[in-house]
Scaffold this motif. Structure first.
Motif, PDB file in Angstrom:
ATOM      1  N   LYS A  44       0.889  -1.211  -0.120  1.00 49.45           N
ATOM      2  CA  LYS A  44       0.081   0.001  -0.107  1.00 49.45           C
ATOM      3  C   LYS A  44       0.950   1.393  -0.078  1.00 49.45           C
ATOM      4  N   GLY A  45       2.251   1.287   0.072  1.00 45.29           N
ATOM      5  CA  GLY A  45       2.985   2.307   0.121  1.00 45.29           C
ATOM      6  C   GLY A  45       3.877   2.255   1.406  1.00 45.29           C
ATOM      7  N   TYR A  46       4.189   3.288   2.010  1.00 49.03           N
ATOM      8  CA  TYR A  46       5.163   3.300   3.162  1.00 49.03           C
ATOM      9  C   TYR A  46       4.414   3.218   4.283  1.00 49.03           C
ATOM     10  N   GLU A  47       4.751   2.405   5.328  1.00 43.88           N
ATOM     11  CA  GLU A  47       3.941   2.328   6.550  1.00 43.88           C
ATOM     12  C   GLU A  47       5.279   2.791   7.660  1.00 43.88           C
ATOM     13  N   THR A  48       4.709   3.510   8.517  1.00 44.62           N
ATOM     14  CA  THR A  48       5.484   4.044   9.534  1.00 44.62           C
ATOM     15  C   THR A  48       5.548   3.583  10.685  1.00 44.62           C
ATOM     16  N   PHE A  49       6.487   3.296  11.571  1.00 47.57           N
ATOM     17  CA  PHE A  49       6.635   2.814  12.772  1.00 47.57           C
ATOM     18  C   PHE A  49       7.768   3.554  13.615  1.00 47.57           C
ATOM     19  N   LEU A  50       7.884   3.302  15.131  1.00 50.38           N
ATOM     20  CA  LEU A  50       8.917   3.724  15.953  1.00 50.38           C
ATOM     21  C   LEU A  50       9.859   2.931  16.321  1.00 50.38           C
ATOM     22  N   ARG A  51      11.246   3.285  16.305  1.00 53.83           N
ATOM     23  CA  ARG A  51      12.257   2.633  16.835  1.00 53.83           C
ATOM     24  C   ARG A  51      13.089   3.652  17.825  1.00 53.83           C
ATOM     25  N   PRO A  52      13.692   3.110  18.806  1.00 46.70           N
ATOM     26  CA  PRO A  52      14.481   4.130  19.766  1.00 46.70           C
ATOM     27  C   PRO A  52      15.513   4.586  18.955  1.00 46.70           C
ATOM     28  N   LEU A  53      15.582   6.123  19.116  1.00 46.53           N
ATOM     29  CA  LEU A  53      16.812   6.671  18.564  1.00 46.53           C
ATOM     30  C   LEU A  53      18.058   6.491  18.950  1.00 46.53           C
ATOM     31  N   PHE A  54      18.191   6.182  20.481  1.00 43.17           N
ATOM     32  CA  PHE A  54      19.413   5.681  21.085  1.00 43.17           C
ATOM     33  C   PHE A  54      19.063   4.568  22.021  1.00 43.17           C
ATOM     34  N   PRO A  55      19.261   3.499  21.102  1.00 38.35           N
ATOM     35  CA  PRO A  55      18.507   2.172  22.021  1.00 38.35           C
ATOM     36  C   PRO A  55      19.459   1.708  23.433  1.00 38.35           C
ATOM     37  N   ALA A  56      18.913   1.642  24.289  1.00 38.98           N
ATOM     38  CA  ALA A  56      19.429   1.142  25.744  1.00 38.98           C
ATOM     39  C   ALA A  56      19.474   2.648  26.676  1.00 38.98           C
ATOM     40  N   TYR A  57      19.061   3.587  25.991  1.00 33.34           N
ATOM     41  CA  TYR A  57      19.502   4.903  26.803  1.00 33.34           C
ATOM     42  C   TYR A  57      17.972   5.499  26.949  1.00 33.34           C
ATOM     43  N   ILE A  58      17.952   6.012  28.084  1.00 35.87           N
ATOM     44  CA  ILE A  58      16.666   7.046  28.444  1.00 35.87           C
ATOM     45  C   ILE A  58      17.341   8.210  29.073  1.00 35.87           C
TER      46      ILE A  58
END
Length: 173
Positions: A44-58
């Motif tokens: 259908k096109g491009y599907e968006t989803f979220l990923r951590p910008l800095f994995p393992a850091y908050i």
């Protein structure tokens, strides 16, 4: 000031929830993990989803990092307020904080940037985070819908991936 807490990759949101539940707000102003929008191609096109910008850091915004460190010991998850050997806590530098504030929105999400490319596939203009840091782009993958910028973070140069969208992209619902 902004401080960095390290956890296991994939547990960022859980840890934010635990901190908000177990630690009084008098010890910190805000606790969050930063996410970035990514895209994957579907029929259908491009599907968006979220990923951590800095994995393992908050991130935690606090004026009392020592008290926050003591409070973190009560949280039953693997956490570590990043520090050096002398127990001086790492805060995000002013320049790094400016970068982080420039790329994210109020929900701590780095949205995909709309980019315009020429016939050779070179980005000629962009909005959002990519537009602000266009001169820092070290790699672009138009087909995969991301660019890589090099930026100083926590005392070293890091590659940070930012999502992009082209004008012809159709967003899937």
């Amino acid at each position: 000031m902004w401080y960095v807490i390290q956890t296991r990759t994939g547990d960022e949101e859980k840890l934010v929830g635990l901190i908000e539940k177990m630690i009084s707000k008098k010890h910190y102003k805000e606790c969050f993990c930063m996410n970035r929008e990514c895209a994957r191609k579907t029929e259908k096109g491009y599907e968006t989803f979220l990923r951590p910008l800095f994995p393992a850091y908050i991130f935690v915004v606090t004026d009392s990092p020592r008290q926050m460190y003591l409070e973190l010991k009560r949280v039953p998850k693997l956490t570590k307020l990043l520090s050096d050997e002398e127990d001086t806590f790492f805060c995000v530098s002013k320049e790094e904080e400016i970068f982080l504030k420039n790329v994210q929105n109020q929900e701590h999400i780095v949205r995909r940037s709309l980019v315009e490319v020429d016939e050779e596939g070179t980005i000629v203009s962009a909005d959002g985070a990519v537009g602000v840091y266009l001169r820092h782009v070290v790699r672009q993958r138009l087909r995969k819908r991301y660019v890589c910028v090099e930026q100083e973070f926590l005392g070293e140069k890091r590659k940070i991936y930012l999502g992009i969208k082209l004008k012809e992209d159709r967003e899937a619902n």
